[in-house]
Scaffold this motif. Structure first.
Motif, PDB file in Angstrom:
ATOM      1  N   LYS A   1      72.112  35.492 -44.177  1.00  0.00           N
ATOM      2  CA  LYS A   1      73.315  36.299 -43.788  1.00  0.00           C
ATOM      3  C   LYS A   1      74.910  35.371 -44.051  1.00  0.00           C
ATOM      4  O   LYS A   1      75.520  36.442 -44.224  1.00  0.00           O
ATOM      5  CB  LYS A   1      73.782  35.852 -42.099  1.00  0.00           C
ATOM      6  CG  LYS A   1      74.363  36.253 -41.221  1.00  0.00           C
ATOM      7  CD  LYS A   1      74.020  36.205 -39.875  1.00  0.00           C
ATOM      8  CE  LYS A   1      74.884  37.363 -39.240  1.00  0.00           C
ATOM      9  NZ  LYS A   1      75.103  38.081 -38.393  1.00  0.00           N
TER      10      LYS A   1
ATOM     11  N   ILE B   1      68.521  46.582 -50.764  1.00  0.00           N
ATOM     12  CA  ILE B   1      68.477  46.218 -49.633  1.00  0.00           C
ATOM     13  C   ILE B   1      67.451  44.746 -49.172  1.00  0.00           C
ATOM     14  O   ILE B   1      68.350  44.104 -48.266  1.00  0.00           O
ATOM     15  CB  ILE B   1      67.786  47.054 -48.433  1.00  0.00           C
ATOM     16  CG1 ILE B   1      69.000  48.334 -48.177  1.00  0.00           C
ATOM     17  CG2 ILE B   1      68.028  46.638 -46.922  1.00  0.00           C
ATOM     18  CD1 ILE B   1      68.273  49.652 -47.463  1.00  0.00           C
TER      19      ILE B   1
ATOM     20  N   SER C   1      75.875  44.263 -45.488  1.00  0.00           N
ATOM     21  CA  SER C   1      74.308  44.033 -44.668  1.00  0.00           C
ATOM     22  C   SER C   1      73.948  44.435 -44.525  1.00  0.00           C
ATOM     23  O   SER C   1      73.602  45.698 -45.266  1.00  0.00           O
ATOM     24  CB  SER C   1      75.403  43.684 -43.213  1.00  0.00           C
ATOM     25  OG  SER C   1      74.702  45.027 -42.608  1.00  0.00           O
ATOM     26  N   PRO C   2      72.232  44.233 -44.962  1.00  0.00           N
ATOM     27  CA  PRO C   2      71.491  45.157 -44.556  1.00  0.00           C
ATOM     28  C   PRO C   2      71.197  46.096 -43.533  1.00  0.00           C
ATOM     29  O   PRO C   2      70.914  47.523 -44.054  1.00  0.00           O
ATOM     30  CB  PRO C   2      70.167  44.177 -45.245  1.00  0.00           C
ATOM     31  CG  PRO C   2      70.479  42.673 -45.027  1.00  0.00           C
ATOM     32  CD  PRO C   2      72.369  42.319 -44.364  1.00  0.00           C
ATOM     33  N   GLY C   3      72.033  46.006 -43.150  1.00  0.00           N
ATOM     34  CA  GLY C   3      71.618  46.743 -41.098  1.00  0.00           C
ATOM     35  C   GLY C   3      72.530  47.829 -41.817  1.00  0.00           C
ATOM     36  O   GLY C   3      72.270  49.273 -41.417  1.00  0.00           O
ATOM     37  N   MET C   4      73.866  47.212 -42.638  1.00  0.00           N
ATOM     38  CA  MET C   4      74.456  48.769 -42.336  1.00  0.00           C
ATOM     39  C   MET C   4      74.122  49.659 -43.913  1.00  0.00           C
ATOM     40  O   MET C   4      74.550  50.369 -43.275  1.00  0.00           O
ATOM     41  CB  MET C   4      76.123  47.522 -43.273  1.00  0.00           C
ATOM     42  CG  MET C   4      76.910  48.929 -44.300  1.00  0.00           C
ATOM     43  SD  MET C   4      78.426  47.854 -45.070  1.00  0.00           S
ATOM     44  CE  MET C   4      78.651  49.361 -46.011  1.00  0.00           C
TER      45      MET C   4
ATOM     46  N   TRP D   1      75.568  37.436 -47.704  1.00  0.00           N
ATOM     47  CA  TRP D   1      75.805  39.518 -47.367  1.00  0.00           C
ATOM     48  C   TRP D   1      76.722  39.246 -48.431  1.00  0.00           C
ATOM     49  O   TRP D   1      76.855  40.497 -49.031  1.00  0.00           O
ATOM     50  CB  TRP D   1      75.357  39.156 -45.970  1.00  0.00           C
ATOM     51  CG  TRP D   1      74.696  39.642 -45.498  1.00  0.00           C
ATOM     52  CD1 TRP D   1      73.116  39.459 -46.745  1.00  0.00           C
ATOM     53  CD2 TRP D   1      73.625  39.303 -44.585  1.00  0.00           C
ATOM     54  NE1 TRP D   1      71.977  39.030 -45.291  1.00  0.00           N
ATOM     55  CE2 TRP D   1      72.682  39.715 -44.728  1.00  0.00           C
ATOM     56  CE3 TRP D   1      74.713  40.117 -43.185  1.00  0.00           C
ATOM     57  CZ2 TRP D   1      71.689  39.789 -42.667  1.00  0.00           C
ATOM     58  CZ3 TRP D   1      73.514  39.964 -41.829  1.00  0.00           C
ATOM     59  CH2 TRP D   1      72.390  40.515 -41.737  1.00  0.00           C
TER      60      TRP D   1
ATOM     61  N   ASN E   1      72.550  57.925 -41.850  1.00  0.00           N
ATOM     62  CA  ASN E   1      73.324  58.798 -41.025  1.00  0.00           C
ATOM     63  C   ASN E   1      74.382  59.098 -41.941  1.00  0.00           C
ATOM     64  O   ASN E   1      75.389  60.412 -40.911  1.00  0.00           O
ATOM     65  CB  ASN E   1      73.468  57.844 -40.546  1.00  0.00           C
ATOM     66  CG  ASN E   1      72.710  57.053 -38.726  1.00  0.00           C
ATOM     67  OD1 ASN E   1      71.855  57.670 -38.236  1.00  0.00           O
ATOM     68  ND2 ASN E   1      72.287  56.208 -38.276  1.00  0.00           N
TER      69      ASN E   1
ATOM     70  N   LYS F   1      71.664  49.772 -43.985  1.00  0.00           N
ATOM     71  CA  LYS F   1      70.385  51.308 -43.604  1.00  0.00           C
ATOM     72  C   LYS F   1      70.874  51.986 -43.015  1.00  0.00           C
ATOM     73  O   LYS F   1      70.639  53.398 -42.949  1.00  0.00           O
ATOM     74  CB  LYS F   1      69.096  50.808 -42.735  1.00  0.00           C
ATOM     75  CG  LYS F   1      68.122  49.414 -43.221  1.00  0.00           C
ATOM     76  CD  LYS F   1      67.095  48.872 -42.196  1.00  0.00           C
ATOM     77  CE  LYS F   1      66.145  49.111 -42.926  1.00  0.00           C
ATOM     78  NZ  LYS F   1      65.141  47.717 -41.680  1.00  0.00           N
ATOM     79  N   PHE F   2      71.400  51.452 -42.381  1.00  0.00           N
ATOM     80  CA  PHE F   2      72.505  52.764 -40.870  1.00  0.00           C
ATOM     81  C   PHE F   2      73.378  53.294 -42.009  1.00  0.00           C
ATOM     82  O   PHE F   2      72.535  54.518 -41.700  1.00  0.00           O
ATOM     83  CB  PHE F   2      73.437  51.894 -40.588  1.00  0.00           C
ATOM     84  CG  PHE F   2      74.242  52.609 -39.420  1.00  0.00           C
ATOM     85  CD1 PHE F   2      73.533  52.949 -38.129  1.00  0.00           C
ATOM     86  CD2 PHE F   2      75.729  53.289 -39.807  1.00  0.00           C
ATOM     87  CE1 PHE F   2      74.527  54.290 -37.552  1.00  0.00           C
ATOM     88  CE2 PHE F   2      75.972  54.853 -39.126  1.00  0.00           C
ATOM     89  CZ  PHE F   2      75.753  55.077 -37.731  1.00  0.00           C
TER      90      PHE F   2
ATOM     91  N   ASP G   1      65.916  50.395 -51.553  1.00  0.00           N
ATOM     92  CA  ASP G   1      64.993  49.287 -51.226  1.00  0.00           C
ATOM     93  C   ASP G   1      65.290  48.114 -51.169  1.00  0.00           C
ATOM     94  O   ASP G   1      65.925  47.128 -51.050  1.00  0.00           O
ATOM     95  CB  ASP G   1      63.826  49.607 -50.912  1.00  0.00           C
ATOM     96  CG  ASP G   1      63.717  50.864 -49.680  1.00  0.00           C
ATOM     97  OD1 ASP G   1      64.130  50.914 -48.696  1.00  0.00           O
ATOM     98  OD2 ASP G   1      62.003  51.351 -49.665  1.00  0.00           O
TER      99      ASP G   1
ATOM    100  N   ARG H   1      68.990  41.012 -47.805  1.00  0.00           N
ATOM    101  CA  ARG H   1      68.532  40.544 -47.234  1.00  0.00           C
ATOM    102  C   ARG H   1      67.835  39.263 -47.596  1.00  0.00           C
ATOM    103  O   ARG H   1      67.924  37.951 -46.654  1.00  0.00           O
ATOM    104  CB  ARG H   1      67.040  41.337 -46.950  1.00  0.00           C
ATOM    105  CG  ARG H   1      66.443  41.006 -45.027  1.00  0.00           C
ATOM    106  CD  ARG H   1      65.402  41.496 -44.793  1.00  0.00           C
ATOM    107  NE  ARG H   1      65.402  42.750 -45.832  1.00  0.00           N
ATOM    108  CZ  ARG H   1      65.613  43.944 -44.752  1.00  0.00           C
ATOM    109  NH1 ARG H   1      65.498  43.696 -43.377  1.00  0.00           N
ATOM    110  NH2 ARG H   1      65.582  45.034 -44.776  1.00  0.00           N
TER     111      ARG H   1
END
Ligand code: SF4
Ligand code: SF4
Lengths: 226, 293
Positions: free
Chosen positions: B246, B238, B217-220, B249, B227, B222-223, B235, B242
């Motif tokens: 969904k 990602i 997922s895009p969230g993963m 993904w 982190n 970015k995370f 980018d 996106r």
């Protein structure tokens, strides 16, 4: 220096729950610098205990608490008060407190402080851990930065892969020791040290309790030579 | 000789995957994921209390995979064992005929699910490699003779997107000197970084397996960029994820991983890949299909 801080008052009052008359002992060295056991803190403690209904028969600030013979002598000045007291409260570090214990055989002695680490004063009231007393100092090839203490994993062969932006994987607050060591070695032109394979650390040098007798050691050396 | 070693040393493109033991004694899902991979990957690397989270051990899981017909790579970290336990574990691996071992320092206990635990770190990954070499020579760390010794193809890890990279390169050289023959990299997404890393390490006497973690997922993405140390998702990747919506993904992530592997191969930027599906081991065959492997 030994870094210490005061325990919570509730814990101290717990120790003293059956003690009415108390003698306070501080230390004018590390504990004074840490603002955990100098004159000021001892007087504050006196006030706090009196407001809890205790009687403080007397107090002294040893200089330092951790010298067995010296603190024995200095505690003599309070001989009668101590004899009268139900307990002695030490505002020295754990070492100083144990020294006091050794000098006051039949008296209950309680710690008012938590002993935290060996470190240095960064600025007034701010301390940083610097040495774990590992018994085999590595500073000679690390540019004077301690990997045993400053690296969260105590690594001795260079960085783990966990640093991000120069910060340690366990906390964004801590600089990675090995990034610092790298930068420092680069500055003093000793980067090659990082390629050297370090022998596995001898942790037997850290086994407790440790003991050192300089005179005995010198005699052993001399007799080995002869 | 291990299949992984044979593959890499004969210059073939190696494929390894990663398997995480479960938290518990039921290994049936893992075995189900492993079966379709037999014959498709050269080895399965079994994590050792990954991220400092308590689970079944790497050793026990390696043995189960071996019984299914998948060649295991035992992971060994320094976080949980002193040098006595590490040697004992290595001998036990030898008893089971496990022939690959990956040495890691290990994540710190505070990042795991038992932050109260005492971290050991008696040996770092260099010490673990040296220990393996010593045991393979028929001796233990204090010189006692062994009655039978293990045989390992030794590996270690490297983070190509570490800054400053010199720190990782020097440590990589040290790991080679200590016995590492192959390296597994942290997940990489930027082909330019792999080109640069290949340039910097081509002269080193080792094989490199590029780490592949398919995005879910895009969230993963970015995370991880924010982190996870040493992970950087560009980018535009990602964005691409996106854009597909969904419900697509996961399949798009698989496609992207496959394309990336093809490109790495075409440009000869690594000697193989190490696919870490992180809890989605069932997707590994699909990634291999996309990559044409
Ligand atoms: S290596 Fe670090 S912990 Fe050991 S003696 Fe030197 S400063 Fe202290
Ligand atoms: S990030 Fe740096 S300081 Fe932290 S454990 Fe790794 S090497 Fe040590």
């Amino acid at each position: 220096m030994i870094i210490s801080e005061n325990k919570p008052m509730s814990e101290i009052l717990g120790f003293l729950k059956n003690a009415e008359k108390v003698v306070l002992v501080g230390c004018n060295q590390c504990a004074a610098t840490c603002k955990s056991g100098g004159t000021e803190e001892v007087l504050k403690m006196k006030e706090a205990l009196e407001s809890e209904g205790k009687t403080v028969l007397g107090y002294t600030i040893l200089d330092p608490a951790c010298n067995l013979l010296k603190s024995k002598k200095d505690l003599k000045a309070l001989k009668t008060e101590i004899a009268d007291a139900d307990a002695v409260l030490s505002l020295a570090c754990g070492d100083g407190t144990q020294t006091i214990v050794k000098n006051l055989k039949k008296k209950a002695v309680y710690p008012a402080n938590n002993t935290m680490f060996i470190g240095e004063t960064k600025r007034v009231g701010e301390f940083e851990e610097a040495c774990k007393a590992c018994g085999q100092c590595e500073l000679g090839w690390t540019g004077g930065i301690c990997p045993v203490t400053v690296c969260a994993k105590g690594l001795i062969n260079g960085a783990c892969g966990g640093a991000k932006n120069g910060k340690c994987e366990i906390s964004q607050e801590n600089d990675c020791a090995w990034v610092m060591i790298y930068e420092r070695l680069k500055e003093i032109d000793q980067l090659d040290n990082l390629l050297e394979m370090r022998p596995m650390k001898d942790y037997s040098k850290q086994n407790n309790p440790r003991y050192l007798n300089i005179k005995q050691k010198q005699q052993q050396k001399a007799s080995a030579k002869a | 000789m291990s299949l992984l070693r044979e593959t890499l040393e004969s210059g073939k493109f190696a494929v390894t995957t990663e398997m995480a033991p479960p938290k518990g004694t039921d290994l049936s899902h893992l075995v189900e994921c492993a079966k379709p991979l037999v014959g498709r990957v050269h080895a399965a690397n079994v994590t050792d209390f990954q991220s400092a989270v308590m689970r079944t051990t790497s050793l026990a899981t390696c043995k189960i995979l071996k019984d299914v017909g998948l060649e295991p790579v035992l992971q060994m970290t320094g976080r949980d064992r002193n040098r006595i336990a590490i040697q004992g574990e290595m001998l036990s691996a030898g008893v089971f005929g496990i022939k690959n071992m990956l040495a890691l320092t290990g994540d710190h206990t505070v990042v795991g699910d038992h932050p109260q635990a005492k971290g050991v770190f008696d040996l770092d990954c260099i010490g673990i490699l040296q220990t393996a070499e010593t045991l393979m020579d028929g001796k233990d760390l204090v010189g006692n003779e062994l009655k039978g010794s293990p045989e390992f193809y030794l590996g270690a890890s490297v983070t190509p997107e570490y800054a400053p990279i010199e720190i990782q390169l020097m440590k990589m050289q040290k790991k080679i000197n200590a016995g590492a023959k192959f390296f597994q990299t942290q997940a990489v997404y930027d082909i330019e970084h792999m080109r640069e890393f290949r340039k910097l390490t081509r002269h080193m006497n080792c094989k490199v397996l590029a780490g592949i973690v398919p995005l879910k997922s895009p969230g993963m993405a970015k995370f991880m960029t924010a982190n996870v140390p040493g992970i950087f998702v560009p980018d535009n990747q990602i964005e691409r994820l996106r854009a597909v919506g969904k419900e697509n993904w996961v399949s798009e992530g698989i496609k992207m991983a496959g394309e990336f592997i093809r490109q790495l191969r075409e440009e000869d930027l690594c000697d193989g890949v190490h696919i870490m599906a992180i809890g989605a081991e069932e997707n590994v065959p699909a990634i291999l299909d996309e990559a044409g492997l």
